[in-house]
Design a protein around this motif. Structure first.
Motif, PDB file in Angstrom:
ATOM      1  N   THR A  31      -3.347  95.802 -44.436  1.00 32.21           N
ATOM      2  CA  THR A  31      -2.185  96.267 -45.180  1.00 32.21           C
ATOM      3  C   THR A  31      -2.328  97.765 -45.390  1.00 32.21           C
ATOM      4  OG1 THR A  31      -1.091  96.238 -47.359  1.00 32.21           O
ATOM      5  CG2 THR A  31      -3.403  95.586 -47.309  1.00 32.21           C
ATOM      6  N   HIS A  32      -1.206  98.469 -45.486  1.00 32.67           N
ATOM      7  CA  HIS A  32      -1.298  99.909 -45.738  1.00 32.67           C
ATOM      8  C   HIS A  32      -1.495 100.208 -47.226  1.00 32.67           C
ATOM      9  CE1 HIS A  32       2.969  99.142 -46.540  1.00 32.67           C
ATOM     10  NE2 HIS A  32       2.969 100.237 -47.269  1.00 32.67           N
ATOM     11  N   LYS A  33      -1.551  99.163 -48.050  1.00 33.03           N
ATOM     12  CA  LYS A  33      -1.722  99.341 -49.488  1.00 33.03           C
ATOM     13  C   LYS A  33      -3.144  98.944 -49.897  1.00 33.03           C
ATOM     14  CE  LYS A  33       3.127  98.070 -50.218  1.00 33.03           C
ATOM     15  NZ  LYS A  33       4.032  97.044 -50.815  1.00 33.03           N
ATOM     16  N   ALA A  34      -3.927  99.928 -50.326  1.00 32.54           N
ATOM     17  CA  ALA A  34      -5.313  99.661 -50.683  1.00 32.54           C
ATOM     18  C   ALA A  34      -5.429  98.675 -51.846  1.00 32.54           C
ATOM     19  CB  ALA A  34      -6.016 100.972 -51.042  1.00 32.54           C
ATOM     20  N   ALA A  35      -4.541  98.791 -52.823  1.00 30.55           N
ATOM     21  CA  ALA A  35      -4.607  97.890 -53.983  1.00 30.55           C
ATOM     22  C   ALA A  35      -4.348  96.443 -53.570  1.00 30.55           C
ATOM     23  CB  ALA A  35      -3.592  98.335 -55.038  1.00 30.55           C
ATOM     24  N   GLN A  36      -3.445  96.260 -52.636  1.00 27.70           N
ATOM     25  CA  GLN A  36      -3.157  94.909 -52.149  1.00 27.70           C
ATOM     26  C   GLN A  36      -4.361  94.340 -51.396  1.00 27.70           C
ATOM     27  OE1 GLN A  36      -0.216  94.539 -49.023  1.00 27.70           O
ATOM     28  NE2 GLN A  36       0.542  92.602 -49.836  1.00 27.70           N
ATOM     29  N   ALA A  37      -5.004  95.178 -50.590  1.00 22.89           N
ATOM     30  CA  ALA A  37      -6.205  94.736 -49.866  1.00 22.89           C
ATOM     31  C   ALA A  37      -7.294  94.297 -50.843  1.00 22.89           C
ATOM     32  CB  ALA A  37      -6.714  95.859 -48.968  1.00 22.89           C
ATOM     33  N   THR A  38      -7.458  95.048 -51.916  1.00 23.19           N
ATOM     34  CA  THR A  38      -8.452  94.704 -52.927  1.00 23.19           C
ATOM     35  C   THR A  38      -8.110  93.381 -53.607  1.00 23.19           C
ATOM     36  OG1 THR A  38      -8.952  97.042 -53.328  1.00 23.19           O
ATOM     37  CG2 THR A  38      -9.570  95.471 -55.058  1.00 23.19           C
ATOM     38  N   ASP A  56      -7.777  81.462 -49.076  1.00 20.62           N
ATOM     39  CA  ASP A  56      -9.157  81.099 -48.764  1.00 20.62           C
ATOM     40  C   ASP A  56     -10.079  82.228 -49.240  1.00 20.62           C
ATOM     41  OD1 ASP A  56     -11.680  80.877 -47.187  1.00 20.62           O
ATOM     42  OD2 ASP A  56     -10.633  79.191 -46.267  1.00 20.62           O
ATOM     43  N   PRO A  57     -11.126  81.921 -49.981  1.00 17.44           N
ATOM     44  CA  PRO A  57     -12.018  82.972 -50.488  1.00 17.44           C
ATOM     45  C   PRO A  57     -12.673  83.806 -49.390  1.00 17.44           C
ATOM     46  CG  PRO A  57     -12.421  80.886 -51.616  1.00 17.44           C
ATOM     47  CD  PRO A  57     -11.500  80.583 -50.484  1.00 17.44           C
ATOM     48  N   GLN A  58     -12.714  83.277 -48.168  1.00 11.90           N
ATOM     49  CA  GLN A  58     -13.325  84.009 -47.058  1.00 11.90           C
ATOM     50  C   GLN A  58     -12.374  85.005 -46.411  1.00 11.90           C
ATOM     51  OE1 GLN A  58     -16.642  83.684 -46.427  1.00 11.90           O
ATOM     52  NE2 GLN A  58     -16.507  82.403 -48.266  1.00 11.90           N
ATOM     53  N   LEU A  59     -11.088  84.982 -46.779  1.00  3.23           N
ATOM     54  CA  LEU A  59     -10.128  85.905 -46.172  1.00  3.23           C
ATOM     55  C   LEU A  59     -10.340  87.310 -46.739  1.00  3.23           C
ATOM     56  CD1 LEU A  59      -7.697  86.381 -44.312  1.00  3.23           C
ATOM     57  CD2 LEU A  59      -6.208  85.885 -46.268  1.00  3.23           C
ATOM     58  N   SER A  60     -10.578  88.256 -45.868  1.00  4.33           N
ATOM     59  CA  SER A  60     -10.752  89.642 -46.299  1.00  4.33           C
ATOM     60  C   SER A  60      -9.600  90.491 -45.800  1.00  4.33           C
ATOM     61  CB  SER A  60     -12.077  90.210 -45.785  1.00  4.33           C
ATOM     62  OG  SER A  60     -12.078  90.287 -44.369  1.00  4.33           O
ATOM     63  N   ALA A  61      -9.241  91.486 -46.579  1.00  3.32           N
ATOM     64  CA  ALA A  61      -8.173  92.407 -46.212  1.00  3.32           C
ATOM     65  C   ALA A  61      -8.700  93.832 -46.299  1.00  3.32           C
ATOM     66  CB  ALA A  61      -6.971  92.226 -47.141  1.00  3.32           C
ATOM     67  N   THR A  62      -8.063  94.721 -45.558  1.00  6.52           N
ATOM     68  CA  THR A  62      -8.474  96.118 -45.548  1.00  6.52           C
ATOM     69  C   THR A  62      -7.259  97.014 -45.361  1.00  6.52           C
ATOM     70  OG1 THR A  62      -9.871  97.772 -44.443  1.00  6.52           O
ATOM     71  CG2 THR A  62      -8.891  96.085 -43.046  1.00  6.52           C
ATOM     72  N   ALA A  63      -7.348  98.217 -45.882  1.00  8.45           N
ATOM     73  CA  ALA A  63      -6.314  99.230 -45.634  1.00  8.45           C
ATOM     74  C   ALA A  63      -6.757 100.196 -44.549  1.00  8.45           C
ATOM     75  CB  ALA A  63      -6.017  99.985 -46.928  1.00  8.45           C
ATOM     76  N   ASP A  64      -7.892  99.918 -43.932  1.00  6.13           N
ATOM     77  CA  ASP A  64      -8.428 100.747 -42.848  1.00  6.13           C
ATOM     78  C   ASP A  64      -8.143 100.052 -41.524  1.00  6.13           C
ATOM     79  OD1 ASP A  64     -10.043 102.011 -40.923  1.00  6.13           O
ATOM     80  OD2 ASP A  64     -11.542 102.576 -42.409  1.00  6.13           O
ATOM     81  N   LEU A  65      -7.223 100.587 -40.750  1.00  6.30           N
ATOM     82  CA  LEU A  65      -6.801  99.936 -39.512  1.00  6.30           C
ATOM     83  C   LEU A  65      -7.951  99.842 -38.506  1.00  6.30           C
ATOM     84  CD1 LEU A  65      -4.418  98.647 -38.045  1.00  6.30           C
ATOM     85  CD2 LEU A  65      -3.747 100.916 -37.239  1.00  6.30           C
ATOM     86  N   LYS A  66      -8.808 100.832 -38.478  1.00  9.53           N
ATOM     87  CA  LYS A  66      -9.941 100.793 -37.549  1.00  9.53           C
ATOM     88  C   LYS A  66     -10.880  99.637 -37.879  1.00  9.53           C
ATOM     89  CE  LYS A  66     -13.599 103.635 -35.506  1.00  9.53           C
ATOM     90  NZ  LYS A  66     -14.234 104.986 -35.456  1.00  9.53           N
ATOM     91  N   VAL A  67     -11.115  99.416 -39.145  1.00  5.32           N
ATOM     92  CA  VAL A  67     -11.957  98.291 -39.564  1.00  5.32           C
ATOM     93  C   VAL A  67     -11.333  96.972 -39.098  1.00  5.32           C
ATOM     94  CG1 VAL A  67     -12.791  96.993 -41.569  1.00  5.32           C
ATOM     95  CG2 VAL A  67     -12.981  99.490 -41.517  1.00  5.32           C
TER      96      VAL A  67
END
Length: 337
Positions: A31-38, A56-67
């Protein structure tokens, strides 16, 4: 197991990411929103788009597209139509840097403004063949809320590369999510985009107090318009009686989960378009698609009176009742003409 980046953390992107993770794949949601990723990573919720749904607790999100893209086998675009080209440009830079050639999938439904291009065309233009294996379209009758609840759902994976469509089919299949394959990319994308236009009309009829007869007439004749325009661009007619045609039309025109239906319903109750869009808080793809569809119909000389009426209401501030009267007073014609 595949490594998958899901781009776009709206309701649909989030639910698809969650499903893919539970199917045993390694998934990162961008997501482009860091707060949403957190929030997604730490609280396992996405309250703005999916209130009270536990991820799911294992789902991770990031605002870093490269990651998100590092080491991926598949990239799933679920960003709004008007953001697809911009995000694709960023993806290309990283694919070159990371030396990747993934399968590209998109699950968005719309036509690009100005160019009126389908999203697979946009992705084909922006992502060189050397940086991708294939492009696949995932579409059909599906509301994120129902999939989140484990409701039985069937979609279509469409690609000119049938083997790639079959890979995507295998990624998503489980005991409540069934995927069929199709090679008619044009028909699948046109059906997906244009049904949102008719859904606005269906919502407006509900807001005005019309009954089931009226809604059935709108959906049936709306499907005729969708098919007419799709075939003009090379789609196969039978695609429109499949999941991405009549299936998606039914679910979008009859459910309160549909943003397009809800927008139309508010318009039928007398709200202005500006107020409706402000209140929705999410993208209503059908509004922009109505303009694109109207302009394409004019260019191709395709008769689309319902689409034209909805265009008049949205973009020329015409009265809905007047537009309905105009539709009903047209000269009689053969049903299948």
């Amino acid at each position: 197991m595949k490594k998958i980046a899901v781009l776009g953390a709206g309701s649909w992107g989030t639910v698809l990411a969650n499903l893919l993770l539970q199917n045993g794949h390694q998934v990162t949601l961008w997501t482009h929103k860091a707060a949403q990723a957190t929030e997604i990573t730490q609280q396992h919720t996405n309250q703005h788009y999916l209130p009270d749904f536990a991820l799911d607790p294992q789902l991770s999100a990031t605002a870093d597209l490269k990651v998100a893209l590092t080491g991926v086998d598949v990239i799933l675009f679920v960003v709004p139509t008007n953001a697809t080209r911009q995000v694709a440009k960023k993806v290309v830079v990283l694919l070159q840097e990371l030396q990747l050639q993934p399968i590209i999938v998109h699950a968005s439904k719309g036509l690009e403004q100005q160019s009126h291009k389908r999203l697979s065309e946009v992705l084909t233009e922006e992502i060189p063949a050397t940086l991708r294996q294939a492009i696949v379209v995932l579409s059909g009758p599906s509301h994120a809320e129902d999939v989140a609840a484990g409701d039985i759902t069937s979609l279509t994976a469409a690609s000119t590369d049938l083997a790639a469509a079959e890979v995507v089919q295998d990624l998503f299949m489980n005991d409540y999510f069934r995927i069929y394959t199709n090679t008619d990319v044009i028909g699948v994308e046109m059906g997906a985009a244009l049904k949102n236009v008719i859904a606005i009309g269906a919502g407006a009829l509900h807001g005005l107090g019309y009954g089931d007869n009226t809604k059935a007439a709108l959906m049936t004749r709306g499907l005729a318009e969708i098919s007419r325009l799709g075939v003009a661009f090379g789609a196969q007619p039978l695609t429109f009686i499949g999941l991405s045609g009549v299936g998606d039309l039914i679910v979008t025109c009859t459910s309160v989960h549909s943003r397009n239906w809800r927008a139309g319903n508010q318009l039928g109750q007398g709200e202005s378009l500006d107020a409706v869009l402000k209140n929705m808080g999410m993208v209503v793809e059908g509004v922009a698609t109505t303009k694109a569809a109207y302009e394409l119909a004019q260019q191709q000389h395709v008769d689309m009176p319902i689409t034209t009426a909805i265009y008049h209401v949205l973009y020329q501030n015409c009265n809905i009742g007047t537009e309905i009267a105009t539709l009903m007073k047209r000269a009689g014609k053969m049903e299948l003409a």
